[in-house]
Structures are given as structure tokens and as C-alpha cells.
Scaffold this motif. Structure first.
Motif, PDB file in Angstrom:
ATOM      1  N   ILE A  40       0.816  -1.164  -0.189  1.00  0.00           N
ATOM      2  CA  ILE A  40      -0.091   0.112   0.345  1.00  0.00           C
ATOM      3  C   ILE A  40       0.707   0.809  -0.047  1.00  0.00           C
ATOM      4  N   GLU A  41       1.750   1.632   0.880  1.00  0.00           N
ATOM      5  CA  GLU A  41       2.993   2.456   0.521  1.00  0.00           C
ATOM      6  C   GLU A  41       3.466   2.642  -0.531  1.00  0.00           C
ATOM      7  N   GLU A  42       4.187   1.472  -0.894  1.00  0.00           N
ATOM      8  CA  GLU A  42       4.773   1.636  -2.398  1.00  0.00           C
ATOM      9  C   GLU A  42       4.036   1.952  -3.182  1.00  0.00           C
ATOM     10  N   CYS A  43       2.871   1.410  -3.630  1.00  0.00           N
ATOM     11  CA  CYS A  43       1.693   1.983  -4.084  1.00  0.00           C
ATOM     12  C   CYS A  43       1.426   3.379  -4.031  1.00  0.00           C
ATOM     13  N   ALA A  44       1.353   4.283  -2.849  1.00  0.00           N
ATOM     14  CA  ALA A  44       0.719   5.218  -2.724  1.00  0.00           C
ATOM     15  C   ALA A  44       2.373   6.291  -2.918  1.00  0.00           C
ATOM     16  N   LYS A  47       3.151   5.278  -7.389  1.00  0.00           N
ATOM     17  CA  LYS A  47       1.774   5.719  -8.604  1.00  0.00           C
ATOM     18  C   LYS A  47       1.470   7.072  -8.157  1.00  0.00           C
ATOM     19  N   TYR A  48       1.364   7.661  -6.869  1.00  0.00           N
ATOM     20  CA  TYR A  48       0.246   8.197  -6.645  1.00  0.00           C
ATOM     21  C   TYR A  48       0.966   9.538  -6.523  1.00  0.00           C
ATOM     22  N   ARG A  49       2.572   8.942  -5.917  1.00  0.00           N
ATOM     23  CA  ARG A  49       3.336  10.586  -5.642  1.00  0.00           C
ATOM     24  C   ARG A  49       2.892  11.010  -4.700  1.00  0.00           C
ATOM     25  N   LEU A  50       2.722  10.126  -3.552  1.00  0.00           N
ATOM     26  CA  LEU A  50       2.243  10.374  -1.889  1.00  0.00           C
ATOM     27  C   LEU A  50       3.238  10.763  -0.715  1.00  0.00           C
ATOM     28  N   ASN A  51       3.599  11.290  -0.006  1.00  0.00           N
ATOM     29  CA  ASN A  51       3.735  10.938   1.028  1.00  0.00           C
ATOM     30  C   ASN A  51       4.133   9.671   2.544  1.00  0.00           C
ATOM     31  N   ILE A  52       5.138   9.491   2.570  1.00  0.00           N
ATOM     32  CA  ILE A  52       4.700   8.415   2.986  1.00  0.00           C
ATOM     33  C   ILE A  52       5.906   8.332   4.436  1.00  0.00           C
ATOM     34  N   ASN A  53       5.483   8.444   6.260  1.00  0.00           N
ATOM     35  CA  ASN A  53       5.923   9.361   7.438  1.00  0.00           C
ATOM     36  C   ASN A  53       4.629   7.908   8.077  1.00  0.00           C
ATOM     37  N   GLU A  54       6.355   7.122   8.692  1.00  0.00           N
ATOM     38  CA  GLU A  54       5.384   6.842   9.478  1.00  0.00           C
ATOM     39  C   GLU A  54       4.434   5.566   9.138  1.00  0.00           C
ATOM     40  N   ASP A  55       3.369   5.503   9.943  1.00  0.00           N
ATOM     41  CA  ASP A  55       2.176   4.570   9.698  1.00  0.00           C
ATOM     42  C   ASP A  55       1.265   5.925   8.561  1.00  0.00           C
ATOM     43  N   THR A  56       1.459   7.336   8.049  1.00  0.00           N
ATOM     44  CA  THR A  56       0.649   7.686   7.192  1.00  0.00           C
ATOM     45  C   THR A  56       1.075   7.329   5.955  1.00  0.00           C
ATOM     46  N   ILE A  57      -0.168   8.107   4.979  1.00  0.00           N
ATOM     47  CA  ILE A  57      -0.330   9.135   3.880  1.00  0.00           C
ATOM     48  C   ILE A  57      -0.828   9.736   3.652  1.00  0.00           C
ATOM     49  N   SER A  58      -0.259  11.099   2.890  1.00  0.00           N
ATOM     50  CA  SER A  58      -0.735  12.066   3.616  1.00  0.00           C
ATOM     51  C   SER A  58      -0.748  13.143   1.452  1.00  0.00           C
ATOM     52  N   GLY A  59      -1.303  13.190   1.705  1.00  0.00           N
ATOM     53  CA  GLY A  59      -1.331  14.873   0.075  1.00  0.00           C
ATOM     54  C   GLY A  59      -2.240  15.008  -0.835  1.00  0.00           C
ATOM     55  N   PRO A  60      -2.674  15.344  -1.489  1.00  0.00           N
ATOM     56  CA  PRO A  60      -4.370  16.260  -2.200  1.00  0.00           C
ATOM     57  C   PRO A  60      -5.182  15.248  -1.999  1.00  0.00           C
ATOM     58  N   SER A  61      -6.072  15.479  -1.676  1.00  0.00           N
ATOM     59  CA  SER A  61      -7.646  15.020  -0.695  1.00  0.00           C
ATOM     60  C   SER A  61      -7.614  14.455  -2.172  1.00  0.00           C
ATOM     61  N   ASP A  62      -7.786  14.927  -3.651  1.00  0.00           N
ATOM     62  CA  ASP A  62      -8.060  13.803  -4.450  1.00  0.00           C
ATOM     63  C   ASP A  62      -7.242  12.688  -5.249  1.00  0.00           C
ATOM     64  N   ILE A  67      -6.618   6.161  -4.501  1.00  0.00           N
ATOM     65  CA  ILE A  67      -5.401   5.762  -3.984  1.00  0.00           C
ATOM     66  C   ILE A  67      -6.177   4.173  -3.351  1.00  0.00           C
ATOM     67  N   ILE A  68      -7.781   5.059  -2.437  1.00  0.00           N
ATOM     68  CA  ILE A  68      -8.558   4.434  -1.337  1.00  0.00           C
ATOM     69  C   ILE A  68      -9.088   3.824  -2.400  1.00  0.00           C
ATOM     70  N   LYS A  69      -9.684   4.388  -3.323  1.00  0.00           N
ATOM     71  CA  LYS A  69     -10.560   3.058  -4.170  1.00  0.00           C
ATOM     72  C   LYS A  69     -10.047   2.173  -5.086  1.00  0.00           C
TER      73      LYS A  69
END
Length: 93
Positions: A40-44, A47-62, A67-69
């Protein structure tokens, strides 16, 4: 607008595929759960260029919604041996 998502929450949503992953790669379910979190973190990240920190994924709402979908549609068949080797072996599963 930025949004934060807990990667463990996504793992929990997809816990039904953990036994399938464990069986497919002949690993204990605890390691399959760890693999799913890493996938999940690798996909984020990739593929989605989201930020990963510890147990959180952050980035633009869209992007968070996208990624949830995507992850909600995953099955144990989502992953092949190469995925397991790249994600799993790199993280010592």
C-alpha cells in the motif's frame, strides 16, 4: 487541500485478502499483513506520488480518494512473485 490517511486503516479494510497472500507466498499471515502494508505504501509513493511518514500517507485529497478506491478493489491476485520479491525481500519479510 491536503489529507492524511493511516496506512494501517487501509490494511484493516483489506484484511480479507491477507490469508490469500499468505497462502500464495507461503508465509505466515502476520508477514502477509506486513507485506500488504508495504505494498500500500509503495503504491502511494510510486503511483500516486503521496508522502509516506511512519504509518501515515498524506497528500492532495483527490489523490487520497483515488488510492483508497484502487486499494478497495485489490485481491490477493493483485500481487505476483516479482511484486513479492521486490517489496518483500527489500523490507526483509
Amino acid at each position: 487541500m491536503s489529507e492524511i490517511l493511516n496506512s494501517s486503516e487501509l490494511v484493516e479494510k483489506k484484511k480479507d485478502i491477507i490469508p490469500g497472500i499468505a497462502k500464495k507466498f507461503v508465509i505466515p499471515e502476520e508477514k502477509a499483513k506486513k507485506f500488504l502494508k508495504l505494498a500500500i505504501e509503495e503504491c502511494a509513493r510510486s503511483k500516486y506520488r503521496l508522502n509516506i511518514n511512519e504509518d501515515t500517507i498524506s497528500g492532495p485529497s483527490d489523490k487520497i480518494k483515488e488510492i483508497i478506491k484502487e486499494i478497495e478493489e485489490w485481491t490477493a491476485d493483485e500481487f505476483d512473485k516479482e511484486d513479492f520479491e521486490i517489496i518483500g525481500y527489500c523490507k526483509n519479510i
